[in-house]
Scaffold this active site. Structure first.
Site, short mmCIF file in Angstrom:
data_model
loop_
_atom_site.label_atom_id
_atom_site.label_comp_id
_atom_site.label_asym_id
_atom_site.label_seq_id
_atom_site.Cartn_x
_atom_site.Cartn_y
_atom_site.Cartn_z
CG ASP A 17 38.83 39.37 36.82
OD1 ASP A 17 38.23 39.81 37.82
OD2 ASP A 17 38.25 38.79 35.88
CD GLU A 35 32.56 40.80 36.87
OE1 GLU A 35 31.36 41.07 36.75
OE2 GLU A 35 33.44 41.24 36.09
#
Length: 397
Positions: free
Chosen positions: A75, A140
């Site tokens: 991500d 994250e």
């Protein structure tokens, strides 16, 4: 697609618009790269009420120990003003020796290089002498609730154990080989609300200005210093990050004032002892101070943020020496062993196995025109490949 080419790997990953919490095709791409290498790939979706669902990936090759994990995230943060980019943020265009794209260094680049490194290792040596796994999250850059921590719990419940881990975060400040992160400071946040009495600014004796009390409390949080640092960590540092009264009028004393703070702390403290010290400082400051003469103690509430990050330091010589030696062998540089910077998902992994962090140069992470030098992708791949060989040699000897 040839998984041994880190440039091609990264270009394909950048073209997946995986802005947290969207998978964006990035995990599907990794699965397509790892499965032909012999990895058993599983994708799990973690959920929690009030947070977006997040898809994560776990892949393993081998069934015996020793077991080396590579961890990271696909991500990425939002691109911001797309018009401000000199190259489209999800196009992976190369110009003047740099590849541009969101996630180029944070941290699709690290993943691309580790995939290439293990692909080259398998091509040259066959399967590892033990096992290797990829633990990849899509959470994250977000709240970090449905990501690495839950993926670790899920894998551990299935019987997975690990001997060491490398997180591919961009750890190098200027050049590849500058720095390996062998630990991280802890992080603790809180929110203070001071209660006063609203009134007219011309009649302060009829009111109780909460800003005065808040100034007393925040000053006590910032001074004196919490400590002078330790052998492995910088001094603990507290910053007040927001101050607000919600008051738009200049002639009205507000009814309340609020402030938020965050402290990055070293191994002098635990989250529990630090909370106790902060409460002691606040209570002492509430009862004293020259900003509120002849007033009763400051009335305040303190709310702690959930899930503090705990300080940790990795002391595993096999892991650190194997990675340091690989960096030196490829770059000719002796990397600094550091605990600086913010938090990362290593804070979750450290509860399962020794963990260090090493990746690309992080100067452009989260910025417009995030980019990576193409030659750094090849260099990092060779570092990871050398590390894999050294670590397994050390671990099975």
């Amino acid at each position: 697609m040839n998984a041994t080419d880190p440039v091609a790997n990264l270009a394909a990953l950048i073209r997946c618009p995986s802005v947290t919490p969207a998978e964006g095709g990035a995990l599907a791409l990794l699965q397509s790269l790892l499965t032909p290498l012999g990895f058993a790939v599983e994708r799990m979706t973690a959920t929690e009420e009030g947070t977006p669902d997040v898809e994560n990936l776990y892949a393993r090759i081998g069934s015996e120990g020793p077991h080396l994990m590579f961890a990271g995230h696909t991500d990425v943060v939002p691109v911001g003003d797309e018009a401000a980019w000199s190259h489209p943020p999800f196009a992976a265009e190369i110009a003047d020796g740099d590849m541009f794209g969101r996630g180029a260094v944070d941290m699709k680049g690290g993943i691309a290089c580790f995939v290439a490194a293990i692909a080259r290792h398998i091509e040259k040596h066959g399967q590892p002498k033990g096992s290797m796994s990829f633990l990849i999250t899509g959470d994250e850059e977000g709240p970090s609730i449905n990501g690495t921590s839950k993926l670790l719990e899920w894998a551990a419940a299935k019987g997975e154990t690990w001997d060491a881990c490398v997180v591919g975060e961009p750890t190098n400040p200027d050049q590849l080989g500058d720095m390996i992160k062998i630990g991280r400071r802890g992080s603790l946040s809180g929110h203070i609300t001071v209660h006063g009495v609203q009134g007219h600014a011309a009649y302060p004796h009829l009111a109780d200005n909460p800003v005065r009390g808040l100034l007393q409390l925040t000053h006590a949080l910032m001074s004196p210093a919490f400590d002078n640092g330790t052998d492995n960590f910088q001094p603990s540092n507290l910053e007040v990050t927001t101050v607000d009264t919600g008051n738009a009028a200049t002639n009205v004393i507000p009814a309340r004032a609020t402030a938020a703070f965050n402290i990055r702390f070293n191994d002098t403290w635990t989250a529990e002892t630090l909370r106790a010290e902060i409460i002691r400082r606040l209570d002492e400051a509430a009862a004293t101070g020259d900003l509120r003469p002849d007033r009763s103690p400051v009335r305040y509430d303190l709310v702690w943020a959930d899930r503090p990050s705990h300080v940790f330091l990795t002391r595993n010589n096999a892991l650190i020496s194997s990675l340091s030696g690989a960096v030196a062998a490829v770059t000719g540089k002796e990397p600094k062993l550091s605990t600086t910077g913010g938090t990362s998902d290593a804070r979750f992994i450290k509860d399962y196995c020794p963990v260090v962090e090493f990746g690309l140069v992080g100067q452009t992470m989260h910025m417009v025109d995030e980019r990576v030098a193409v030659e750094d992708l090849e260099t990092l791949t060779r570092i990871y490949q050398t590390f894999i060989e050294r670590w397994f040699d050390h671990a099975v000897s």
